[in-house]
Scaffold this motif. Sequence first.
Motif, PDB file in Angstrom:
ATOM      1  N   GLN A 112      -3.107  -8.385   0.958  1.00 54.53           N
ATOM      2  CA  GLN A 112      -2.203  -7.386   1.532  1.00 54.53           C
ATOM      3  C   GLN A 112      -0.855  -7.939   2.000  1.00 54.53           C
ATOM      4  OE1 GLN A 112      -3.110  -3.814   1.963  1.00 54.53           O
ATOM      5  NE2 GLN A 112      -4.301  -4.714   0.305  1.00 54.53           N
ATOM      6  N   PHE A 113      -0.785  -9.239   2.324  1.00 56.60           N
ATOM      7  CA  PHE A 113       0.373  -9.738   3.060  1.00 56.60           C
ATOM      8  C   PHE A 113       1.109 -10.861   2.319  1.00 56.60           C
ATOM      9  CE2 PHE A 113      -2.760  -8.159   6.115  1.00 56.60           C
ATOM     10  CZ  PHE A 113      -2.006  -7.166   6.724  1.00 56.60           C
ATOM     11  N   ASP A 114       2.427 -10.936   2.585  1.00 60.61           N
ATOM     12  CA  ASP A 114       3.259 -11.992   2.015  1.00 60.61           C
ATOM     13  C   ASP A 114       3.192 -13.266   2.837  1.00 60.61           C
ATOM     14  OD1 ASP A 114       4.743 -10.583  -0.265  1.00 60.61           O
ATOM     15  OD2 ASP A 114       5.073  -9.225   1.422  1.00 60.61           O
ATOM     16  N   PHE A 115       2.909 -13.125   4.124  1.00 63.35           N
ATOM     17  CA  PHE A 115       2.753 -14.312   4.964  1.00 63.35           C
ATOM     18  C   PHE A 115       1.881 -13.982   6.169  1.00 63.35           C
ATOM     19  CE2 PHE A 115       6.562 -12.156   6.481  1.00 63.35           C
ATOM     20  CZ  PHE A 115       6.469 -12.222   7.870  1.00 63.35           C
ATOM     21  N   VAL A 116       1.234 -15.015   6.680  1.00 64.12           N
ATOM     22  CA  VAL A 116       0.427 -14.906   7.896  1.00 64.12           C
ATOM     23  C   VAL A 116       0.963 -15.904   8.909  1.00 64.12           C
ATOM     24  CG1 VAL A 116      -1.828 -15.359   8.929  1.00 64.12           C
ATOM     25  CG2 VAL A 116      -1.693 -14.090   6.789  1.00 64.12           C
ATOM     26  N   VAL A 117       1.153 -15.461  10.137  1.00 60.28           N
ATOM     27  CA  VAL A 117       1.585 -16.347  11.220  1.00 60.28           C
ATOM     28  C   VAL A 117       0.612 -16.223  12.384  1.00 60.28           C
ATOM     29  CG1 VAL A 117       4.043 -16.366  10.638  1.00 60.28           C
ATOM     30  CG2 VAL A 117       3.139 -14.539  12.105  1.00 60.28           C
ATOM     31  N   THR A 118       0.514 -17.279  13.150  1.00 57.90           N
ATOM     32  CA  THR A 118      -0.264 -17.237  14.382  1.00 57.90           C
ATOM     33  C   THR A 118       0.289 -18.275  15.340  1.00 57.90           C
ATOM     34  OG1 THR A 118      -2.469 -17.424  15.371  1.00 57.90           O
ATOM     35  CG2 THR A 118      -2.028 -18.804  13.450  1.00 57.90           C
ATOM     36  N   THR A 119       0.496 -17.885  16.592  1.00 58.85           N
ATOM     37  CA  THR A 119       1.057 -18.808  17.574  1.00 58.85           C
ATOM     38  C   THR A 119       0.203 -18.845  18.835  1.00 58.85           C
ATOM     39  OG1 THR A 119       2.507 -17.015  18.359  1.00 58.85           O
ATOM     40  CG2 THR A 119       3.456 -18.589  16.807  1.00 58.85           C
ATOM     41  N   PHE A 120      -0.047 -20.049  19.331  1.00 61.56           N
ATOM     42  CA  PHE A 120      -0.775 -20.263  20.589  1.00 61.56           C
ATOM     43  C   PHE A 120      -2.111 -19.511  20.613  1.00 61.56           C
ATOM     44  CE2 PHE A 120       3.693 -21.017  21.369  1.00 61.56           C
ATOM     45  CZ  PHE A 120       3.708 -22.154  22.154  1.00 61.56           C
ATOM     46  N   ALA A 121      -2.794 -19.486  19.480  1.00 65.39           N
ATOM     47  CA  ALA A 121      -4.037 -18.705  19.398  1.00 65.39           C
ATOM     48  C   ALA A 121      -5.181 -19.447  18.719  1.00 65.39           C
ATOM     49  CB  ALA A 121      -3.775 -17.396  18.653  1.00 65.39           C
ATOM     50  N   LEU A 122      -4.884 -20.280  17.729  1.00 63.37           N
ATOM     51  CA  LEU A 122      -5.944 -20.911  16.942  1.00 63.37           C
ATOM     52  C   LEU A 122      -6.839 -21.810  17.787  1.00 63.37           C
ATOM     53  CD1 LEU A 122      -6.824 -20.934  13.904  1.00 63.37           C
ATOM     54  CD2 LEU A 122      -5.658 -23.138  13.723  1.00 63.37           C
ATOM     55  N   HIS A 123      -6.307 -22.345  18.898  1.00 54.96           N
ATOM     56  CA  HIS A 123      -7.118 -23.240  19.729  1.00 54.96           C
ATOM     57  C   HIS A 123      -8.152 -22.495  20.575  1.00 54.96           C
ATOM     58  CE1 HIS A 123      -3.933 -22.088  22.589  1.00 54.96           C
ATOM     59  NE2 HIS A 123      -4.784 -22.404  23.562  1.00 54.96           N
ATOM     60  N   HIS A 124      -8.274 -21.190  20.355  1.00 55.71           N
ATOM     61  CA  HIS A 124      -9.308 -20.427  21.047  1.00 55.71           C
ATOM     62  C   HIS A 124     -10.563 -20.241  20.196  1.00 55.71           C
ATOM     63  CE1 HIS A 124      -5.644 -18.921  23.327  1.00 55.71           C
ATOM     64  NE2 HIS A 124      -6.374 -19.538  24.232  1.00 55.71           N
ATOM     65  N   ILE A 125     -10.609 -20.864  19.018  1.00 51.19           N
ATOM     66  CA  ILE A 125     -11.816 -20.807  18.196  1.00 51.19           C
ATOM     67  C   ILE A 125     -12.258 -22.224  17.851  1.00 51.19           C
ATOM     68  CG2 ILE A 125     -11.357 -18.505  17.268  1.00 51.19           C
ATOM     69  CD1 ILE A 125     -10.313 -19.786  14.722  1.00 51.19           C
ATOM     70  N   SER A 126     -13.557 -22.407  17.618  1.00 46.49           N
ATOM     71  CA  SER A 126     -14.129 -23.727  17.386  1.00 46.49           C
ATOM     72  C   SER A 126     -13.728 -24.288  16.023  1.00 46.49           C
ATOM     73  CB  SER A 126     -15.653 -23.655  17.470  1.00 46.49           C
ATOM     74  OG  SER A 126     -16.168 -22.932  16.353  1.00 46.49           O
ATOM     75  N   GLU A 127     -14.058 -25.555  15.793  1.00 52.17           N
ATOM     76  CA  GLU A 127     -13.707 -26.198  14.520  1.00 52.17           C
ATOM     77  C   GLU A 127     -14.361 -25.491  13.343  1.00 52.17           C
ATOM     78  OE1 GLU A 127     -11.425 -28.490  13.759  1.00 52.17           O
ATOM     79  OE2 GLU A 127     -10.907 -28.163  15.859  1.00 52.17           O
ATOM     80  N   GLU A 128     -15.636 -25.143  13.482  1.00 53.92           N
ATOM     81  CA  GLU A 128     -16.320 -24.410  12.396  1.00 53.92           C
ATOM     82  C   GLU A 128     -15.647 -23.073  12.156  1.00 53.92           C
ATOM     83  OE1 GLU A 128     -20.937 -25.298  11.585  1.00 53.92           O
ATOM     84  OE2 GLU A 128     -20.520 -24.216  13.438  1.00 53.92           O
ATOM     85  N   GLN A 129     -15.295 -22.397  13.225  1.00 58.39           N
ATOM     86  CA  GLN A 129     -14.657 -21.085  13.097  1.00 58.39           C
ATOM     87  C   GLN A 129     -13.260 -21.199  12.494  1.00 58.39           C
ATOM     88  OE1 GLN A 129     -15.123 -19.986  17.210  1.00 58.39           O
ATOM     89  NE2 GLN A 129     -16.959 -18.778  16.836  1.00 58.39           N
ATOM     90  N   LYS A 130     -12.573 -22.309  12.747  1.00 61.10           N
ATOM     91  CA  LYS A 130     -11.237 -22.497  12.173  1.00 61.10           C
ATOM     92  C   LYS A 130     -11.274 -22.477  10.644  1.00 61.10           C
ATOM     93  CE  LYS A 130      -8.809 -25.109  15.819  1.00 61.10           C
ATOM     94  NZ  LYS A 130      -9.785 -25.064  16.901  1.00 61.10           N
ATOM     95  N   ARG A 131     -12.279 -23.112  10.062  1.00 62.06           N
ATOM     96  CA  ARG A 131     -12.388 -23.131   8.599  1.00 62.06           C
ATOM     97  C   ARG A 131     -12.611 -21.726   8.051  1.00 62.06           C
ATOM     98  NH1 ARG A 131     -12.586 -27.797   5.979  1.00 62.06           N
ATOM     99  NH2 ARG A 131     -12.582 -29.697   7.223  1.00 62.06           N
ATOM    100  N   LEU A 132     -13.431 -20.964   8.749  1.00 60.77           N
ATOM    101  CA  LEU A 132     -13.640 -19.573   8.348  1.00 60.77           C
ATOM    102  C   LEU A 132     -12.349 -18.772   8.522  1.00 60.77           C
ATOM    103  CD1 LEU A 132     -15.545 -17.364   7.408  1.00 60.77           C
ATOM    104  CD2 LEU A 132     -16.350 -17.109   9.758  1.00 60.77           C
ATOM    105  N   ALA A 133     -11.617 -19.044   9.602  1.00 59.02           N
ATOM    106  CA  ALA A 133     -10.346 -18.353   9.867  1.00 59.02           C
ATOM    107  C   ALA A 133      -9.326 -18.636   8.768  1.00 59.02           C
ATOM    108  CB  ALA A 133      -9.790 -18.777  11.222  1.00 59.02           C
ATOM    109  N   LEU A 134      -9.248 -19.882   8.328  1.00 60.90           N
ATOM    110  CA  LEU A 134      -8.312 -20.243   7.258  1.00 60.90           C
ATOM    111  C   LEU A 134      -8.687 -19.543   5.954  1.00 60.90           C
ATOM    112  CD1 LEU A 134      -7.971 -24.034   8.107  1.00 60.90           C
ATOM    113  CD2 LEU A 134      -6.131 -22.351   8.240  1.00 60.90           C
ATOM    114  N   ASP A 135      -9.981 -19.438   5.683  1.00 62.32           N
ATOM    115  CA  ASP A 135     -10.430 -18.693   4.501  1.00 62.32           C
ATOM    116  C   ASP A 135     -10.055 -17.222   4.607  1.00 62.32           C
ATOM    117  OD1 ASP A 135     -11.552 -20.824   3.101  1.00 62.32           O
ATOM    118  OD2 ASP A 135     -13.512 -20.602   4.057  1.00 62.32           O
ATOM    119  N   GLU A 136     -10.172 -16.662   5.817  1.00 60.95           N
ATOM    120  CA  GLU A 136      -9.810 -15.272   6.042  1.00 60.95           C
ATOM    121  C   GLU A 136      -8.310 -15.050   5.831  1.00 60.95           C
ATOM    122  OE1 GLU A 136     -11.491 -11.931   7.457  1.00 60.95           O
ATOM    123  OE2 GLU A 136     -12.161 -13.002   5.692  1.00 60.95           O
TER     124      GLU A 136
END
Length: 348
Positions: free
Chosen positions: A241-265
């Motif tokens: 759906q999107f041309d770009f994804v941004v996120t600021t001061f937020a990724l450090h609220h999820i665990s390392e395992e969840q980060k990999r899932l987040a990047l896939d998302e």
Amino acid sequence: MKIKDVASKLKISPRAIRFYEEKGLISPTKQDNNQYRTFTEKEVWRLQTIISLREAGMTIEDIKKALAEVDEEDKEQLQYYLEIQRSVIFSQWLELKQIIETTDSMIELLKYNNTLPLDDIFSLAEGSKRLREIRKNWRDKWNFDNRAFTHDERVLNNDNEYKDYEEALKITVQWVAPKVGEIGLDIGIGTGNLAGKFLEKGIRMVGIDQSKEMLKQCQRKYPEMEIKLGNFLAIPYVDGQFDFVVTTFALHHISEEQKRLALDEMRRVLKPHGTICITDLMFENETKKEKYLKNLHEKGKTDVINVIENGYLSLCSQLLQWFDENGYITKHKQINDLLYIVYADPIR
């Protein structure tokens, strides 16, 4: 209208209507002489609403809450209930998608090996189960709903978690450099400070956040922006759906395992040439992390230590490795001791 007439009009059984009455969702009047139910137009509309919410997957208890807000004409709260339901449905859709992919993998193994070893079945099933558990295990231990009302003040006066905040947002916008006509997604949008800077440049922005109060503050500041309840682990949009994804001061609220899932998302909801820009608190690598924490303890900097220990700060080196393994070229910049910007552009 009598119960049979209502049942015929709404294409449901009289039994279903009686069930909703038993659960306290409707209360039609009953004639004194024979106890026949009589339904007003309002009751018919209410029943139609119940059927629609059930079709969307809502539980009886949630429908009760939603109807109470309808009765009180609380549009904002009703929207929140519907947003929760939409978020749940998207999580279920992603889980179903994962099950389909696991089944496809089994079919491929069987097709090319003429057999399906038990070890392979177990491995695929465990992988699918693990992803489902990772998605469900996130909890908001920071209570962002309570922090929403003072968030903008906090980012201006907090030199620990939000040091160099404005500079970081400015560089993020410069690095993404979107063209007019493109659409961006801001994950963990908060009160909309980053997305607002893109809007000023004529770029269409969409935002998601798991905090309803953050979203309320954002909507008040930017009423024209589309926002939804959602999070890193189940982005409530279909693929590409999107041309770009941004996120600021937020990724450090999820665990390392969840980060990999987040990047896939993130990758899932991006168009083929979509870019990702992450601005967040992180360390360059494990060695730098250990050295920095040791220095903080020696200086008694308990406030900064608390920020670090209460979060899941990434290692920049690991993020860069993930992007490299998944076909992206990257650039990154260190803003201060803890703040980095990582920009990723796919090679296609």
